[in-house]
Enzyme design. Structure first.
Site, PDB file in Angstrom:
ATOM      1  N   THR A 173       0.484   4.291  -2.660  1.00 15.56           N
ATOM      2  CA  THR A 173       0.240   5.705  -2.358  1.00 15.56           C
ATOM      3  C   THR A 173       1.304   6.602  -2.993  1.00 15.56           C
ATOM      4  OG1 THR A 173       1.461   5.602  -0.234  1.00 15.56           O
ATOM      5  CG2 THR A 173      -0.918   5.169  -0.189  1.00 15.56           C
ATOM      6  N   LYS A 174       2.529   6.098  -3.093  1.00 15.50           N
ATOM      7  CA  LYS A 174       3.583   6.889  -3.739  1.00 15.50           C
ATOM      8  C   LYS A 174       3.365   6.958  -5.252  1.00 15.50           C
ATOM      9  CE  LYS A 174       6.114   8.446  -0.401  1.00 15.50           C
ATOM     10  NZ  LYS A 174       6.242   9.915  -0.197  1.00 15.50           N
ATOM     11  N   LEU A 221       0.837  -1.201   0.000  1.00 16.59           N
ATOM     12  CA  LEU A 221       0.000   0.000   0.000  1.00 16.59           C
ATOM     13  C   LEU A 221       0.870   1.249   0.000  1.00 16.59           C
ATOM     14  CD1 LEU A 221      -2.776   1.342   0.154  1.00 16.59           C
ATOM     15  CD2 LEU A 221      -2.633   1.180   2.644  1.00 16.59           C
ATOM     16  N   TYR A 222       1.979   1.204   0.723  1.00 17.20           N
ATOM     17  CA  TYR A 222       2.908   2.345   0.715  1.00 17.20           C
ATOM     18  C   TYR A 222       3.314   2.678  -0.721  1.00 17.20           C
ATOM     19  CZ  TYR A 222       7.336   4.859   1.067  1.00 17.20           C
ATOM     20  OH  TYR A 222       8.357   5.773   0.913  1.00 17.20           O
ATOM     21  N   ALA A 223       3.719   1.650  -1.471  1.00 17.61           N
ATOM     22  CA  ALA A 223       4.122   1.860  -2.866  1.00 17.61           C
ATOM     23  C   ALA A 223       2.965   2.422  -3.689  1.00 17.61           C
ATOM     24  CB  ALA A 223       4.597   0.541  -3.463  1.00 17.61           C
TER      25      ALA A 223
END
Length: 434
Positions: free
Chosen positions: A249-250, A245-247
């Site tokens: 959002t980026k 999810l971090y990736a």
């Protein structure tokens, strides 16, 4: 009901009236009692359902509650004087830069470098507790000794951001504030949407309406390459297979940047950092907590991918990352809009900032063993499906071409500097209890 006074305490009835009109009074009082209980019930439900203020990592409503309280702590002549003084340009052709996430790892180093060369620097940070806030406070104290003021606030607070731009006509924004970490997204996904998407949009909304519009350099991530297998990773490669999810959002941030560049003429440069390490680093990074656990005699996990291949990372020393950030800032063209209206095409770029030399994590542990003079208790385990990828490897030719980016610090040298700082900051043995 219209005959009942607005103040119930003033309702007085004669005894004869009560007996003469028993049905009227019984009906009216029953209705009054009923609606009183309904109203009281709604109040109880409201307070019961309202979540208590908590840290940024709990929920978005909690953040909003906390932020509304935080906004009361800024403002006033004294505060504005500190803001102006910190952002004052002290060199010929210098910049006035708003650095978000200034108390973070990269933010602290970038802010200090900008200040050293004479740029005006104002920091912004919400000092959340994703990791030990005392480390962020220590970085804050370090920057304050250099004359850098960090405003305590959230990038989602548009009132605060507008006030900052009202006080200082920033020429540039170095946007480094974000919810970091790949694995934590499985525990608190909303914090990533709140900071990395909503926060970015809020900042860009304020920047688009500023006059003049600032040029913006912001932190994307090498995580956008996700499940790609072609190496080294190039800015021209597809980035539609995020592994976390971090990736995601980026990646969303990069698309949002494209939108604001296209519609409003904002100059935007995204930087894809590759596993940054060094002094004053983040405690959630492997090199950091490996050092801690090795000194404490605890076991450390060494992840392996398919066919027993050790996970590898393109570890990039903080000083090299800072050079890349400043190079991107120095070559950023002016935004072309004004007051929210685009007046021409604006610059839109994205760069890899890595070291180009991936190192197996097992080799990193071996280096730490030599530097710490302690044997690590290794536990080899299969790479979990928690968002981590088996390897990263940066192609930096575009950054080299555009602003001469050239990393110069190998992992052995960089870790030696980190360990020296770590031991000096935390100490050894029993003192190492952070």
């Amino acid at each position: 009901m219209n005959n009942i006074p607005s103040t119930p305490g003033k309702l007085k009835m004669e005894k004869s009236q009560y007996f003469n009109k028993p049905r009227w009074h019984y009906s009216s009082l029953a209705k009054l009692t009923f609606w009183s209980f309904v109203f009281l019930g709604l109040i109880i439900v409201f307070f019961y359902e309202s979540p208590p203020p908590t840290s940024q990592q709990t929920s978005i409503p909690s953040d909003l509650n906390r932020r509304s309280l935080k906004t009361k702590s800024w403002g006033g002549p004294g505060w504005e004087k500190r803001v102006k003084s910190s952002a004052k340009i002290r060199s010929h052709n210098g910049f006035s830069v708003l650095v978000t996430g200034a108390a973070g790892f990269v933010g602290t180093h970038v802010s200090a470098a900008l200040k050293r060369r004479g740029d005006g620097v104002l920091g912004l940070d919400n000092f959340n507790n994703y990791y030990d806030p005392s480390l962020k406070r220590a970085r804050q104290a370090l920057l304050e000794r250099s004359g850098i003021f960090i405003v305590e606030g959230d990038i989602n607070d548009d009132v605060l951001l507008k006030k900052l731009f009202e006080v200082v006509p920033f020429t540039h924004v170095m946007h480094l504030a974000a919810q970091a970490g790949v694995r934590y997204a499985m525990e608190n996904p909303s914090s990533y949407v709140h900071s990395n998407i909503a926060g970015l949009v809020n900042l860009l909304e304020v920047c688009k309406s500023a006059n003049p519009q600032p040029a913006i350099v912001w932190a994307s991530s090498s995580s956008v390459y996700g499940l790609n297998t072609k190496i080294p990773f190039s800015e021209k490669d597809r980035t539609d297979q995020p592994a976390s999810l971090y990736a995601a959002t980026k990646k969303a941030g990069e698309e949002i940047a494209h939108t604001y560049n296209h519609i409003y003429g904002l100059s935007l440069t995204g930087l894809r950092f590759f596993t940054v390490y060094g002094p004053w680093g983040r405690p959630d990074m492997a090199y950091f907590f490996f050092t801690k656990d090795i000194l404490k005699g605890k076991s450390i996990p060494i992840f392996e991918g398919a066919n027993h291949v050790t996970v590898a990372r393109d570890f990039t020393y903080i000083d090299d990352i800072v050079k890349g950030c400043l190079g991107a800032l120095d070559t950023a063209e002016k935004s072309t809009g004004s007051g929210g209206k685009k007046k021409g095409n604006a610059q839109l770029r994205v760069f890899n900032l890595g070291n180009t030399s991936p190192v197996p994590v097992s080799d990193l542990v071996s280096i730490l063993e030599r530097l710490l003079k302690v044997k690590a208790k290794r536990v080899v385990t299969k790479l979990p499906r928690n968002g981590d990828v088996p390897f990263t490897h940066a192609n930096i030719s575009f950054a080299q071409k555009e602003f001469g980016y050239k990393p110069t610090t190998d992992l052995q040298t960089g870790l030696k500097k980190f360990v020296r700082w770590y031991v000096g900051y935390y100490g050894l043995g029993k003192k190492n209890d952070h």
